[in-house]
Design a protein around this motif. Structure first.
Motif, PDB file in Angstrom:
ATOM      1  N   PHE A   1       1.081  -5.208   7.216  1.00 47.31           N
ATOM      2  CA  PHE A   1      -0.324  -4.951   6.914  1.00 47.31           C
ATOM      3  C   PHE A   1      -0.476  -3.723   6.043  1.00 47.31           C
ATOM      4  CE2 PHE A   1      -4.749  -3.846   7.923  1.00 47.31           C
ATOM      5  CZ  PHE A   1      -5.334  -5.086   7.701  1.00 47.31           C
ATOM      6  N   ALA A   2       0.288  -2.677   6.405  1.00 47.47           N
ATOM      7  CA  ALA A   2       0.225  -1.434   5.646  1.00 47.47           C
ATOM      8  C   ALA A   2       0.740  -1.628   4.240  1.00 47.47           C
ATOM      9  CB  ALA A   2       1.010  -0.339   6.356  1.00 47.47           C
ATOM     10  N   ALA A   3       1.652  -2.602   4.062  1.00 45.96           N
ATOM     11  CA  ALA A   3       2.220  -2.847   2.731  1.00 45.96           C
ATOM     12  C   ALA A   3       1.157  -3.319   1.748  1.00 45.96           C
ATOM     13  CB  ALA A   3       3.343  -3.875   2.823  1.00 45.96           C
ATOM     14  N   GLN A   4       0.013  -3.771   2.274  1.00 46.04           N
ATOM     15  CA  GLN A   4      -1.070  -4.185   1.395  1.00 46.04           C
ATOM     16  C   GLN A   4      -1.751  -2.989   0.739  1.00 46.04           C
ATOM     17  OE1 GLN A   4      -3.770  -6.784   3.488  1.00 46.04           O
ATOM     18  NE2 GLN A   4      -2.130  -7.923   4.458  1.00 46.04           N
ATOM     19  N   TRP A   5      -1.525  -1.810   1.267  1.00 48.80           N
ATOM     20  CA  TRP A   5      -2.119  -0.616   0.683  1.00 48.80           C
ATOM     21  C   TRP A   5      -1.480  -0.345  -0.673  1.00 48.80           C
ATOM     22  CZ3 TRP A   5      -3.013   4.081   4.432  1.00 48.80           C
ATOM     23  CH2 TRP A   5      -3.770   3.660   5.541  1.00 48.80           C
ATOM     24  N   PRO A   6      -2.248   0.132  -1.642  1.00 48.13           N
ATOM     25  CA  PRO A   6      -1.634   0.549  -2.906  1.00 48.13           C
ATOM     26  C   PRO A   6      -0.776   1.786  -2.680  1.00 48.13           C
ATOM     27  CG  PRO A   6      -3.945   1.170  -2.836  1.00 48.13           C
ATOM     28  CD  PRO A   6      -3.712   0.312  -1.632  1.00 48.13           C
ATOM     29  N   SER A   7       0.114   2.074  -3.599  1.00 48.24           N
ATOM     30  CA  SER A   7       0.981   3.246  -3.440  1.00 48.24           C
ATOM     31  C   SER A   7       0.225   4.540  -3.678  1.00 48.24           C
ATOM     32  CB  SER A   7       2.158   3.156  -4.412  1.00 48.24           C
ATOM     33  OG  SER A   7       1.691   3.105  -5.761  1.00 48.24           O
TER      34      SER A   7
END
Length: 321
Positions: free
Chosen positions: A17-23
């Motif tokens: 889920f967190a991987a959906q955040w942009p860098s």
């Protein structure tokens, strides 16, 4: 063993889920050297420490909405009136703007209509509406076109009072555009009769004018305020006694907000965390930017404009406590 696999599964879920955040997030603020530019840098630093790496750059109230809608930035400053105009596709926007949502109203903006006291006394002026009723050949200035001040002032005259800049000129009046400093100087040097602009509750430019000449701050008539509110989503605020020596009783005026808008496609949990970090660091921010002390859950979200679900969730929770 089942507990172990459950914890592992939940861990993998949150990682995914967190991987959906942009860098990284990009915040667009205001012109270099201005309050918005400085405040934008402060917010970017707080979010970088508490939530996610965030950079801050220059911008402008109207441009920021468009930049975010085109996914060229993630967050930015504007005003609630400007955002309402964008959502409705009103001037200066050519069509309704999509892809941008409200994160929070962070502090209030007040419209000031400052008139030389000698001019007001000579012409029997008690409210802004008196200027229009009497069709006075007034020497008037506001900030430059493209600013929120000019936009809101112009629309107030047009929609609230049914008067355009050209109408004022037809009375023998004059409409000029100036910076805060230049407008204040022109008023104090008797080259203007009235100077109008939007700014926060405690404004050094107003105090500077009052220190040099006697002025009155004109109330805006209720009917005009209601018409503007219907068109632009503004509200009514009062300039209260105790801040300016020329104000001895509450003065009704156009109420607006400086707000933060966010890219619609940002994850809900990310925007929730951004709002949370903003709230948790309010006192720290207010030490440098006193107006941010006005941030509160009951005013953070406005009706009539789209608000990001993550922001709605956070501010709603705070309102219930």
């Amino acid at each position: 063993m089942k507990k172990f696999f459950f914890v592992l599964l939940m861990g993998l879920f949150f990682v995914a889920f967190a991987a959906q955040w942009p860098s990284q997030l990009r915040f667009v603020s205001g012109p270099s050297g201005g309050t918005w530019f400085a405040l934008g840098g402060t917010l970017a630093g707080i979010w970088s420490q508490a939530v996610i790496s965030t950079t801050s750059g220059t911008g402008g109230g109207t441009a920021n909405i468009l930049t975010i809608s085109r996914s060229q930035a993630d967050l930015g400053f504007t005003t609630l009136s400007g955002f309402t105009a964008a959502i409705k596709g009103l001037d200066p926007f050519k069509e309704p703007v999509k892809g941008t949502m409200l994160l929070a109203n962070i502090y209030r903006q007040y419209a000031y209509f400052i008139m030389r006291k000698d001019y007001a006394t000579k012409n029997g002026i008690k409210t802004l509406g008196d200027v229009i009723k009497k069709k006075l050949p007034i020497r008037f200035a506001t900030l430059t076109p493209g600013t929120t001040s000019e936009f809101v002032t112009r629309v107030l005259f047009e929609k609230g009072y049914g008067v355009s800049w050209s109408d004022i000129k037809s009375w023998g009046g004059r409409v000029e555009f100036a910076s805060y400093t230049d407008g204040a100087n022109l008023l104090c040097d008797n080259h203007l009769d009235m100077f109008a602009f939007q700014i926060s509750r405690v404004a050094s430019v107003v105090m500077d004018i009052e220190s040099r000449i006697d002025v009155v701050i004109l109330p805006v008539d209720d009917e005009a305020l209601q018409k503007l509110a219907q068109y632009l989503g503004t509200t009514k605020f009062y300039i209260e006694p105790g801040v300016y020596k020329s104000v001895t009783e509450p003065v009704s005026t156009v109420g607006d907000y400086v707000c933060i808008v966010a890219r619609e496609s940002l994850p809900e949990d990310l925007v929730y965390k951004l709002a949370e970090a903003l709230w948790n660091n309010k006192e720290q921010i207010a030490k440098a930017f006193v107006d941010v002390a006005e941030l509160n859950p009951s005013e953070a979200i406005s009706e009539g404009v789209p608000a990001h679900p993550g922001a709605v969730k956070f501010w709603s929770e705070k309102n219930q406590k």
